[in-house]
Scaffold this motif. Structure first.
Motif, PDB file in Angstrom:
ATOM      1  N   ALA A  27       0.829  -1.205   0.000  1.00  0.00           N
ATOM      2  CA  ALA A  27       0.000   0.000   0.000  1.00  0.00           C
ATOM      3  C   ALA A  27       0.861   1.252   0.000  1.00  0.00           C
ATOM      4  O   ALA A  27       0.553   2.248  -0.665  1.00  0.00           O
ATOM      5  N   ALA A  28       1.970   1.217   0.745  1.00  0.00           N
ATOM      6  CA  ALA A  28       2.877   2.370   0.800  1.00  0.00           C
ATOM      7  C   ALA A  28       3.506   2.636  -0.564  1.00  0.00           C
ATOM      8  O   ALA A  28       3.641   3.790  -0.989  1.00  0.00           O
ATOM      9  N   LEU A  29       3.875   1.569  -1.269  1.00  0.00           N
ATOM     10  CA  LEU A  29       4.485   1.746  -2.587  1.00  0.00           C
ATOM     11  C   LEU A  29       3.462   2.255  -3.601  1.00  0.00           C
ATOM     12  O   LEU A  29       3.786   3.066  -4.474  1.00  0.00           O
ATOM     13  N   ARG A  30       2.225   1.777  -3.485  1.00  0.00           N
ATOM     14  CA  ARG A  30       1.176   2.293  -4.375  1.00  0.00           C
ATOM     15  C   ARG A  30       0.942   3.781  -4.116  1.00  0.00           C
ATOM     16  O   ARG A  30       0.770   4.566  -5.049  1.00  0.00           O
ATOM     17  N   ALA A  31       0.963   4.147  -2.849  1.00  0.00           N
ATOM     18  CA  ALA A  31       0.789   5.557  -2.504  1.00  0.00           C
ATOM     19  C   ALA A  31       1.944   6.395  -3.048  1.00  0.00           C
ATOM     20  O   ALA A  31       1.746   7.537  -3.501  1.00  0.00           O
ATOM     21  N   LEU A  32       3.137   5.832  -3.017  1.00  0.00           N
ATOM     22  CA  LEU A  32       4.312   6.534  -3.551  1.00  0.00           C
ATOM     23  C   LEU A  32       4.163   6.765  -5.049  1.00  0.00           C
ATOM     24  O   LEU A  32       4.454   7.855  -5.564  1.00  0.00           O
ATOM     25  N   VAL A  33       3.712   5.738  -5.779  1.00  0.00           N
ATOM     26  CA  VAL A  33       3.496   5.886  -7.223  1.00  0.00           C
ATOM     27  C   VAL A  33       2.439   6.950  -7.494  1.00  0.00           C
ATOM     28  O   VAL A  33       2.576   7.761  -8.422  1.00  0.00           O
ATOM     29  N   ASP A  34       1.381   6.970  -6.684  1.00  0.00           N
ATOM     30  CA  ASP A  34       0.339   7.989  -6.852  1.00  0.00           C
ATOM     31  C   ASP A  34       0.915   9.390  -6.651  1.00  0.00           C
ATOM     32  O   ASP A  34       0.539  10.338  -7.354  1.00  0.00           O
ATOM     33  N   ARG A  35       1.829   9.517  -5.716  1.00  0.00           N
ATOM     34  CA  ARG A  35       2.464  10.826  -5.489  1.00  0.00           C
ATOM     35  C   ARG A  35       3.326  11.228  -6.673  1.00  0.00           C
ATOM     36  O   ARG A  35       3.388  12.405  -7.042  1.00  0.00           O
ATOM     37  N   VAL A  36       3.988  10.245  -7.293  1.00  0.00           N
ATOM     38  CA  VAL A  36       4.764  10.554  -8.506  1.00  0.00           C
ATOM     39  C   VAL A  36       3.816  11.017  -9.612  1.00  0.00           C
ATOM     40  O   VAL A  36       4.108  11.989 -10.324  1.00  0.00           O
ATOM     41  N   ARG A  37       2.675  10.338  -9.744  1.00  0.00           N
ATOM     42  CA  ARG A  37       1.695  10.745 -10.756  1.00  0.00           C
ATOM     43  C   ARG A  37       1.205  12.179 -10.521  1.00  0.00           C
ATOM     44  O   ARG A  37       0.901  12.903 -11.476  1.00  0.00           O
ATOM     45  N   ALA A  38       1.158  12.557  -9.280  1.00  0.00           N
ATOM     46  CA  ALA A  38       0.721  13.915  -8.946  1.00  0.00           C
ATOM     47  C   ALA A  38       1.822  14.945  -9.172  1.00  0.00           C
ATOM     48  O   ALA A  38       1.593  16.144  -8.971  1.00  0.00           O
ATOM     49  N   GLY A  39       3.002  14.463  -9.579  1.00  0.00           N
ATOM     50  CA  GLY A  39       4.096  15.384  -9.894  1.00  0.00           C
ATOM     51  C   GLY A  39       4.949  15.788  -8.716  1.00  0.00           C
ATOM     52  O   GLY A  39       5.695  16.774  -8.801  1.00  0.00           O
ATOM     53  N   GLU A  40       4.910  15.034  -7.633  1.00  0.00           N
ATOM     54  CA  GLU A  40       5.704  15.376  -6.462  1.00  0.00           C
ATOM     55  C   GLU A  40       7.181  15.017  -6.685  1.00  0.00           C
ATOM     56  O   GLU A  40       7.527  13.848  -6.883  1.00  0.00           O
ATOM     57  N   VAL A  41       8.017  16.022  -6.648  1.00  0.00           N
ATOM     58  CA  VAL A  41       9.452  15.798  -6.856  1.00  0.00           C
ATOM     59  C   VAL A  41      10.027  14.932  -5.743  1.00  0.00           C
ATOM     60  O   VAL A  41      10.864  14.045  -5.997  1.00  0.00           O
ATOM     61  N   GLU A  42       9.601  15.157  -4.516  1.00  0.00           N
ATOM     62  CA  GLU A  42      10.113  14.361  -3.397  1.00  0.00           C
ATOM     63  C   GLU A  42       9.764  12.883  -3.548  1.00  0.00           C
ATOM     64  O   GLU A  42      10.514  12.010  -3.111  1.00  0.00           O
ATOM     65  N   ALA A  43       8.626  12.599  -4.175  1.00  0.00           N
ATOM     66  CA  ALA A  43       8.258  11.200  -4.415  1.00  0.00           C
ATOM     67  C   ALA A  43       9.218  10.551  -5.393  1.00  0.00           C
ATOM     68  O   ALA A  43       9.623   9.391  -5.221  1.00  0.00           O
ATOM     69  N   ALA A  44       9.613  11.286  -6.439  1.00  0.00           N
ATOM     70  CA  ALA A  44      10.596  10.761  -7.398  1.00  0.00           C
ATOM     71  C   ALA A  44      11.924  10.499  -6.702  1.00  0.00           C
ATOM     72  O   ALA A  44      12.595   9.488  -6.961  1.00  0.00           O
ATOM     73  N   ARG A  45      12.304  11.393  -5.802  1.00  0.00           N
ATOM     74  CA  ARG A  45      13.558  11.196  -5.067  1.00  0.00           C
ATOM     75  C   ARG A  45      13.468   9.974  -4.158  1.00  0.00           C
ATOM     76  O   ARG A  45      14.460   9.262  -3.963  1.00  0.00           O
TER      77      ARG A  45
END
Length: 374
Positions: A27-45
């Motif tokens: 679930a945490a990894l899915r949430a991380l991918v969702d944050r990348v989709r939202a354009g969060e730079v910190e999520a990409a890092r």
């Protein structure tokens, strides 16, 4: 009297509660991918951090590839850099992710970063192309994308690490034979020689430089370019003497390719750069392929290679072994060369007077924490 029931341990209550409150890893990894989709730079890092040394996370975060490629196209430099580094780590040692990244359209923005005035971004993009070009599936697609001229430009103008990575990427692409003419057309040989001159002769970069040169010298354009470059042939001879086993194998292969193409034209050029001592030593201390190539090249470099029988291989090897055994491993520059020069005189007597028959014998992260594993 009945004793009271034992009390539950407070630590057990705390641990159970924490486990219940903590979301599952999936679930945490899915949430991380969702944050990348939202354009969060910190999520990409965060994706970059998790995939730096974990093949398991590379598999589980493959869903982040497409949104990261979208972020790669961002006009914001920090977003593009974060996406680029995350994609690089996702690609390392993962063939599926390499293909997924290319299929998602990453090559176009990567080629743009190759032309960036920001040398760090250029370096990271070069490292990414190096990693992607290690795949037999993506290699033809990269070849057709127009990457080769840009990689040669990086070889000429990039920072030190980008130059090293560009050579590795160009070598990967050169294994497709049709790419050799494309590489030659943008004149890489002066830059390859300059890189060899400026670096350690026994480095992995030197190995790949010589491997690429060996392939390019199969063409007249490549041979002309090398001999026109000041110190070009000499630099290859120096790798022949000082390189790694693999580098020496490619160096002797490069010289042999030249001499076999036109002995009359290239024999004296090779001799004048002092190739004989290194070749003689290679007949004993080289890889099996190096020994074979060294024998063949030595025969071509004789005054009359076809008018007399060849020097028996065992005679040559006995002479070289006898002298090589007297050379201190730490004194391969002074004493070694003098002794091998004397050996040349002895060999010349055999080569010019012998009537014996004998046979010559003849492959994620750039910047701080970047993994460049192919």
């Amino acid at each position: 009297m009945d004793s009271p029931p034992p009390e539950a341990s407070p630590s057990r209550h705390t641990t159970t509660a924490a486990a219940a409150e903590r979301p599952s890893e999936a679930a945490a990894l899915r949430a991380l991918v969702d944050r990348v989709r939202a354009g969060e730079v910190e999520a990409a890092r965060e994706v970059r951090r998790l995939t730096r040394a974990s093949s398991r996370h590379r598999r589980k975060l493959a869903a982040a590839v497409e949104p990261l490629v979208a972020m790669l196209r961002s006009a914001a430099p920090d977003a593009g850099e974060a996406a680029l580094l995350a994609l690089l780590n996702l690609a390392v040692r993962d063939e599926r992710n390499k293909t997924k990244i290319v299929d998602a359209g990453a090559l176009e923005p990567l080629l743009g970063y190759l032309q960036s005035s920001d040398l760090n971004l250029q370096e990271y993009a070069t490292a990414a192309l190096l990693t992607l070009s290690a795949s037999s599936t993506t290699k033809p697609i990269i070849s057709a994308s127009g990457a080769i001229p840009l990689l040669v430009k990086v070889l000429k103008e990039g920072n030190s690490q980008a130059k090293n990575d560009s050579v590795m990427a160009l070598y990967n692409l050169s294994t497709i034979t049709d790419n050799l003419q494309t590489i030659l057309s943008v004149q890489p040989i002066p830059s390859l020689i300059e890189l060899l001159k400026s670096g350690k002769r026994s480095s992995k970069t030197a190995d790949k430089c010589c491997a690429l040169l060996e392939s390019l010298l199969a063409f007249d354009q490549g041979r002309v370019a090398l001999t026109s470059e000041e110190g070009g042939v000499l630099t290859i001879v120096e790798v022949l003497e000082e390189g790694s086993l693999l580098g020496r194998e490619h160096a002797v292969g490069a010289l042999l390719t030249m001499c076999e193409s036109d002995r009359n034209k290239y024999r004296d050029i090779i001799l004048n750069e002092g190739a004989i001592p290194g070749l003689l030593e290679l007949t004993v201390h080289g890889t099996p392929k190096s020994r074979v190539k060294a024998h063949v090249l030595l025969d071509l470099l004789r005054n009359s290679p076809y008018s007399r029988s060849k020097l028996p291989a065992d005679t040559l090897e006995n002479i070289v072994s006898n002298i090589a055994s007297q050379i201190d491993g730490e004194d391969r520059g002074g004493k070694a060369k003098k002794m091998l020069a004397e050996m040349v005189k002895v060999i010349a007597i055999f080569c010019n007077g012998s009537r014996h028959s004998g046979n010559n014998e003849f492959a994620g992260d750039a910047g701080p924490g970047l993994d460049r594993t192919e």
